[in-house]
Scaffold this motif. Structure first.
Motif, PDB file in Angstrom:
ATOM      1  N   CYS A 163     -47.320  86.719  22.889  1.00 52.45           N
ATOM      2  CA  CYS A 163     -46.235  86.340  21.988  1.00 52.45           C
ATOM      3  C   CYS A 163     -46.318  84.871  21.554  1.00 52.45           C
ATOM      4  N   CYS A 196     -41.383  88.106  27.058  1.00 48.93           N
ATOM      5  CA  CYS A 196     -41.769  88.804  25.836  1.00 48.93           C
ATOM      6  C   CYS A 196     -43.059  89.590  26.075  1.00 48.93           C
ATOM      7  N   LEU A 200     -45.240  90.782  20.165  1.00 46.10           N
ATOM      8  CA  LEU A 200     -44.716  90.129  18.974  1.00 46.10           C
ATOM      9  C   LEU A 200     -45.348  90.768  17.744  1.00 46.10           C
ATOM     10  N   ALA A 229     -39.799  89.962  18.397  1.00 50.30           N
ATOM     11  CA  ALA A 229     -40.249  89.805  19.780  1.00 50.30           C
ATOM     12  C   ALA A 229     -39.604  90.902  20.619  1.00 50.30           C
TER      13      ALA A 229
END
Length: 293
Positions: A158, A175, A178, A195
């Protein structure tokens, strides 16, 4: 006609008079006229029968009148009148007005499944996911505005698709992926970044920790020039379920964005709203599928 066998001048026997008022037949050796007595007895019996029959008829009329008056009085009107045509038929009169109403066992449909539940946890949010699934087609129409879809990107790292303070925010909150996509119209471009986290709590925390310097990296290509790398652009941050989403909008010619550039704000708002609706539809589709199993 003579009712006795007495001589001339003797009063006849009157069947309607009592014995004390009858002529004295004891003198003169007179004998009663038996035929006349029999006829008189029959006359009395016939008259008695007529009286009995007449009395019965009168009694019957009296009973009928009492019933008629009772029916009228039952309607709450003390004035006797012919209202038989207004009385309900026997089938219309309830036989028992004290009977209780029928009761039914309570039933209820199960509550509908909440779409938010399916986009709030990785355990339930299991439908396929990619930039082209979340942002389908080659363009987006919002009202009279048509945005052309440009390049897309997806990564599990991410931090590589964001800049300034946002890499740390995404990393610290776990995360896992993404995704980015760019749309453009009339010299204005916007990149949307989504995200993805395992839980809603992580996404909410990431949104809360993001600041004015937490921005994604613009994604040029497919006819969209590089934008928002050195110029002033407008960014937004939000979240829904286990998704935090960001926008970065600006001019493709490198011009700085000001508060007077309504077209840039409109572009960013249109794409932010579309992103929210697409994630929400994802939850609705999974909730509907689960309910039909």
């Amino acid at each position: 006609m003579s009712y006795g066998q007495g001589g001339q001048g003797e009063p006849p026997w009157d069947p309607w008079k009592p014995g004390s008022q009858q002529p004295d037949w004891g003198s003169g050796n007179r004998t009663p006229d038996w035929a006349a007595l029999a006829e008189a007895s029959e006359t009395r019996n016939r008259r008695r029968r007529l009286l009995v029959i007449g009395g019965s008829a009168i009694a019957t009329l009296a009973v009928g009148a009492a019933v008629a008056v009772a029916v009228v009085s039952a309607n709450g009107d003390n004035t006797a009148s012919n209202q038989s045509g207004k009385l309900p038929s026997t089938t219309a009169i309830p036989s028992d007005t004290t009977a209780s109403a029928p009761s039914f066992a309570p039933t209820s449909a199960p509550p509908p499944l909440d779409p938010t539940d399916f986009i709030s946890s990785v355990k339930k949010d299991t439908a396929p996911l990619s930039p082209d699934i979340l942002f389908p087609g080659s363009q987006l129409t919002v009202g009279d505005r048509v945005y052309r879809k440009g390049p897309t990107a997806s990564t599990t790292k991410c931090a590589t698709g964001v800049q300034r303070t946002l890499p740390k925010v995404l990393t610290d909150n776990g995360c896992t992926r993404l995704m980015r996509v760019t749309y453009s119209k009339d010299g204005v471009a916007v990149t949307v970044g989504v995200a993805i986290f395992d839980t809603k709590a992580q996404a909410d925390k990431a949104r809360a920790q993001a600041d004015s310097k937490s921005i994604i990296t613009s994604l040029p290509g497919q006819g969209v020039a590089t934008f928002c790398r050195t110029s002033v652009c407008r960014s937004t941050t939000n979240s829904v379920g286990r998704y935090a989403y960001f926008t970065l909008a600006g001019f493709t010619n490198g011009k700085d964005v000001t508060t007077k550039n309504a077209e840039v704000f409109t572009t960013g708002d249109d794409l932010a709203e579309f992103t929210f609706r697409q994630i929400r539809r994802r939850g609705e589709a999974q909730a509907s599928s689960a309910a039909n199993r």
